[in-house]
Scaffold this motif. Sequence first.
Motif, PDB file in Angstrom:
ATOM      1  N   TYR A   1      98.658  61.674 110.651  1.00 21.48           N
ATOM      2  CA  TYR A   1      97.402  61.212 110.062  1.00 21.48           C
ATOM      3  C   TYR A   1      96.751  62.324 109.244  1.00 21.48           C
ATOM      4  CZ  TYR A   1      97.408  57.163 113.233  1.00 21.48           C
ATOM      5  OH  TYR A   1      97.706  56.009 113.905  1.00 21.48           O
ATOM      6  N   ALA A   2      97.435  62.864 108.281  1.00 23.05           N
ATOM      7  CA  ALA A   2      96.898  63.964 107.479  1.00 23.05           C
ATOM      8  C   ALA A   2      95.944  63.422 106.418  1.00 23.05           C
ATOM      9  CB  ALA A   2      98.028  64.732 106.820  1.00 23.05           C
ATOM     10  N   VAL A   3      94.730  63.965 106.379  1.00 21.49           N
ATOM     11  CA  VAL A   3      93.756  63.596 105.354  1.00 21.49           C
ATOM     12  C   VAL A   3      94.022  64.401 104.091  1.00 21.49           C
ATOM     13  CG1 VAL A   3      91.297  63.533 104.788  1.00 21.49           C
ATOM     14  CG2 VAL A   3      92.051  62.977 107.098  1.00 21.49           C
ATOM     15  N   LEU A   4      94.230  65.697 104.252  1.00 18.43           N
ATOM     16  CA  LEU A   4      94.609  66.588 103.157  1.00 18.43           C
ATOM     17  C   LEU A   4      95.840  67.376 103.584  1.00 18.43           C
ATOM     18  CD1 LEU A   4      91.158  68.140 102.149  1.00 18.43           C
ATOM     19  CD2 LEU A   4      92.449  66.448 100.868  1.00 18.43           C
ATOM     20  N   ASP A   5      96.639  67.781 102.612  1.00 17.27           N
ATOM     21  CA  ASP A   5      97.799  68.602 102.971  1.00 17.27           C
ATOM     22  C   ASP A   5      97.335  70.014 103.341  1.00 17.27           C
ATOM     23  OD1 ASP A   5      98.712  70.313 100.202  1.00 17.27           O
ATOM     24  OD2 ASP A   5      97.360  68.607  99.969  1.00 17.27           O
ATOM     25  N   LYS A   6      98.175  70.720 104.074  1.00 19.12           N
ATOM     26  CA  LYS A   6      97.804  72.045 104.594  1.00 19.12           C
ATOM     27  C   LYS A   6      97.526  73.052 103.488  1.00 19.12           C
ATOM     28  CE  LYS A   6      99.704  71.882 109.197  1.00 19.12           C
ATOM     29  NZ  LYS A   6     100.407  72.624 110.229  1.00 19.12           N
ATOM     30  N   ASP A   7      98.221  72.954 102.366  1.00 15.01           N
ATOM     31  CA  ASP A   7      97.985  73.894 101.263  1.00 15.01           C
ATOM     32  C   ASP A   7      96.578  73.731 100.692  1.00 15.01           C
ATOM     33  OD1 ASP A   7     100.530  74.934 101.520  1.00 15.01           O
ATOM     34  OD2 ASP A   7     101.396  73.537 100.057  1.00 15.01           O
ATOM     35  N   THR A   8      96.128  72.489 100.556  1.00 15.78           N
ATOM     36  CA  THR A   8      94.781  72.237 100.037  1.00 15.78           C
ATOM     37  C   THR A   8      93.730  72.745 101.009  1.00 15.78           C
ATOM     38  OG1 THR A   8      95.583  70.273  98.871  1.00 15.78           O
ATOM     39  CG2 THR A   8      93.213  70.458  99.188  1.00 15.78           C
ATOM     40  N   ILE A   9      93.921  72.472 102.301  1.00 13.87           N
ATOM     41  CA  ILE A   9      92.972  72.962 103.305  1.00 13.87           C
ATOM     42  C   ILE A   9      92.923  74.483 103.283  1.00 13.87           C
ATOM     43  CG2 ILE A   9      92.506  73.116 105.785  1.00 13.87           C
ATOM     44  CD1 ILE A   9      93.641  70.277 106.052  1.00 13.87           C
ATOM     45  N   LYS A  10      94.097  75.108 103.185  1.00 14.60           N
ATOM     46  CA  LYS A  10      94.163  76.574 103.208  1.00 14.60           C
ATOM     47  C   LYS A  10      93.493  77.183 101.974  1.00 14.60           C
ATOM     48  CE  LYS A  10      97.858  78.538 104.777  1.00 14.60           C
ATOM     49  NZ  LYS A  10      99.240  79.039 104.911  1.00 14.60           N
ATOM     50  N   SER A  11      93.676  76.578 100.816  1.00 15.59           N
ATOM     51  CA  SER A  11      93.140  77.179  99.590  1.00 15.59           C
ATOM     52  C   SER A  11      91.692  76.777  99.291  1.00 15.59           C
ATOM     53  CB  SER A  11      94.021  76.820  98.398  1.00 15.59           C
ATOM     54  OG  SER A  11      94.003  75.427  98.181  1.00 15.59           O
ATOM     55  N   GLU A  12      91.282  75.572  99.661  1.00 14.84           N
ATOM     56  CA  GLU A  12      89.963  75.074  99.281  1.00 14.84           C
ATOM     57  C   GLU A  12      88.921  75.161 100.388  1.00 14.84           C
ATOM     58  OE1 GLU A  12      89.060  74.072  96.251  1.00 14.84           O
ATOM     59  OE2 GLU A  12      91.064  74.337  95.433  1.00 14.84           O
ATOM     60  N   ILE A  13      89.326  75.076 101.656  1.00 13.87           N
ATOM     61  CA  ILE A  13      88.359  74.990 102.754  1.00 13.87           C
ATOM     62  C   ILE A  13      88.318  76.248 103.607  1.00 13.87           C
ATOM     63  CG2 ILE A  13      87.777  73.725 104.865  1.00 13.87           C
ATOM     64  CD1 ILE A  13      88.810  71.201 103.476  1.00 13.87           C
ATOM     65  N   MET A  14      89.470  76.768 103.974  1.00 13.46           N
ATOM     66  CA  MET A  14      89.525  77.896 104.911  1.00 13.46           C
ATOM     67  C   MET A  14      88.801  79.156 104.423  1.00 13.46           C
ATOM     68  SD  MET A  14      90.779  76.666 107.582  1.00 13.46           S
ATOM     69  CE  MET A  14      91.006  78.112 108.583  1.00 13.46           C
TER      70      MET A  14
ATOM     71  N   GLU B   1      95.010  72.383 111.357  1.00 11.28           N
ATOM     72  CA  GLU B   1      95.085  71.069 111.992  1.00 11.28           C
ATOM     73  C   GLU B   1      93.735  70.659 112.573  1.00 11.28           C
ATOM     74  OE1 GLU B   1      99.773  70.735 113.203  1.00 11.28           O
ATOM     75  OE2 GLU B   1      98.384  71.395 114.752  1.00 11.28           O
ATOM     76  N   ILE B   2      92.944  71.630 113.038  1.00 12.62           N
ATOM     77  CA  ILE B   2      91.602  71.311 113.522  1.00 12.62           C
ATOM     78  C   ILE B   2      90.731  70.818 112.375  1.00 12.62           C
ATOM     79  CG2 ILE B   2      89.476  72.362 114.422  1.00 12.62           C
ATOM     80  CD1 ILE B   2      91.232  73.940 116.354  1.00 12.62           C
ATOM     81  N   VAL B   3      90.806  71.484 111.215  1.00 19.75           N
ATOM     82  CA  VAL B   3      90.046  71.039 110.045  1.00 19.75           C
ATOM     83  C   VAL B   3      90.508  69.644 109.635  1.00 19.75           C
ATOM     84  CG1 VAL B   3      89.617  71.470 107.587  1.00 19.75           C
ATOM     85  CG2 VAL B   3      89.502  73.349 109.220  1.00 19.75           C
ATOM     86  N   ASN B   4      91.802  69.386 109.650  1.00 19.80           N
ATOM     87  CA  ASN B   4      92.314  68.061 109.306  1.00 19.80           C
ATOM     88  C   ASN B   4      91.778  67.014 110.289  1.00 19.80           C
ATOM     89  OD1 ASN B   4      94.084  66.182 107.841  1.00 19.80           O
ATOM     90  ND2 ASN B   4      95.162  66.098 109.795  1.00 19.80           N
TER      91      ASN B   4
ATOM     92  N   LEU C   1      87.644  59.360 120.738  1.00 17.82           N
ATOM     93  CA  LEU C   1      88.732  58.457 120.351  1.00 17.82           C
ATOM     94  C   LEU C   1      89.609  59.017 119.244  1.00 17.82           C
ATOM     95  CD1 LEU C   1      86.810  55.061 120.479  1.00 17.82           C
ATOM     96  CD2 LEU C   1      88.254  56.089 122.226  1.00 17.82           C
ATOM     97  N   LEU C   2      89.504  60.300 118.963  1.00 20.72           N
ATOM     98  CA  LEU C   2      90.392  60.913 117.972  1.00 20.72           C
ATOM     99  C   LEU C   2      91.843  60.763 118.409  1.00 20.72           C
ATOM    100  CD1 LEU C   2      88.725  64.316 117.000  1.00 20.72           C
ATOM    101  CD2 LEU C   2      89.309  62.465 115.467  1.00 20.72           C
ATOM    102  N   PRO C   3      92.726  60.357 117.512  1.00 16.34           N
ATOM    103  CA  PRO C   3      94.151  60.243 117.872  1.00 16.34           C
ATOM    104  C   PRO C   3      94.811  61.628 117.877  1.00 16.34           C
ATOM    105  CG  PRO C   3      93.821  59.574 115.603  1.00 16.34           C
ATOM    106  CD  PRO C   3      92.461  59.863 116.161  1.00 16.34           C
ATOM    107  N   ILE C   4      94.502  62.416 118.885  1.00 22.87           N
ATOM    108  CA  ILE C   4      94.938  63.810 118.968  1.00 22.87           C
ATOM    109  C   ILE C   4      96.454  63.938 118.841  1.00 22.87           C
ATOM    110  CG2 ILE C   4      95.019  65.826 120.498  1.00 22.87           C
ATOM    111  CD1 ILE C   4      92.272  65.380 119.348  1.00 22.87           C
ATOM    112  N   GLY C   5      97.192  63.023 119.467  1.00 25.57           N
ATOM    113  CA  GLY C   5      98.658  63.092 119.419  1.00 25.57           C
ATOM    114  C   GLY C   5      99.218  62.939 118.020  1.00 25.57           C
ATOM    115  N   HIS C   6      98.505  62.233 117.153  1.00 25.66           N
ATOM    116  CA  HIS C   6      98.964  62.020 115.780  1.00 25.66           C
ATOM    117  C   HIS C   6      98.452  63.094 114.823  1.00 25.66           C
ATOM    118  CE1 HIS C   6     100.606  58.096 116.755  1.00 25.66           C
ATOM    119  NE2 HIS C   6      99.479  57.821 117.380  1.00 25.66           N
ATOM    120  N   LEU C   7      97.413  63.815 115.220  1.00 27.82           N
ATOM    121  CA  LEU C   7      96.801  64.800 114.339  1.00 27.82           C
ATOM    122  C   LEU C   7      97.341  66.209 114.524  1.00 27.82           C
ATOM    123  CD1 LEU C   7      93.118  63.560 114.621  1.00 27.82           C
ATOM    124  CD2 LEU C   7      94.529  63.481 112.570  1.00 27.82           C
ATOM    125  N   PHE C   8      97.980  66.480 115.657  1.00 31.77           N
ATOM    126  CA  PHE C   8      98.427  67.833 115.970  1.00 31.77           C
ATOM    127  C   PHE C   8      99.914  67.859 116.267  1.00 31.77           C
ATOM    128  CE2 PHE C   8      93.930  67.977 116.739  1.00 31.77           C
ATOM    129  CZ  PHE C   8      93.563  69.229 116.293  1.00 31.77           C
TER     130      PHE C   8
END
Length: 149
Positions: A4-17, A35-38, A52-59
Motif C-alpha cells: 500500500y505505498a502512497v509514494l515511492d521511497k525515492d520521493t519520500i527520501k528526497s522530498e520529505i525526509m 515506511e513510517i512516513v508512508n 485500523l492501519l493495515p500494518i502488515g501491508h505497509l511494512f
Amino acid sequence: MPEYAVLDKDTIKSEIMPYLSIAKRGFTSKFDLLEIVNAILYKLKSGCQWRLLPIGHLFSGELPSWNTVFHHYRKWSVKEEWQRIYSGILNKNKSKLDLYISHIDGSHTPAYCGGEKTEYQGRKNRCTTNALFLSDNQGEFPCLYRYFP
C-alpha cells in the motif's frame, strides 16, 4: 516496496525526509522511517483510524504497532514539521502553480474534545475549528489555512 505505498521511497527520501527531525542522543528507530512516513501518508489519504492501519501491508520486515506510527506523526506535528514539508514542496514547485483562477472554500468543524478550537459560537452551542481551503486552477497544490481569531 510495500503493498500500500502512497509514494515511492525515492520521493519520500528526497522530498520529505530532509525536513523531518531525527532523534537526539543517538537513538535510532528499529523501523524504517521511510515506511513510517508512508504509513502516515496512507492514514492521511485514506482517512482510516490509527488503530485500523493495515500494518502488515505497509511494512516489510518487523512490524511496528499503530501506536509507533502515531508517535512519530504526533512528534513531527508538535514541531510543525508537516507544515515545513508542505511549504518547502510548494516553494520548489511554485512555478507550476496556475493561479489564474483559484478556488477557495471554508469549513467549520465542531471540536467536541477540545482540539485546536477557536471559540464558542452561540448559534452552534459548541467550539469549532475553522479552516479555509485553497486550490489552483488545475485542482492541484491544495492549501489549508487554519483560522484562529
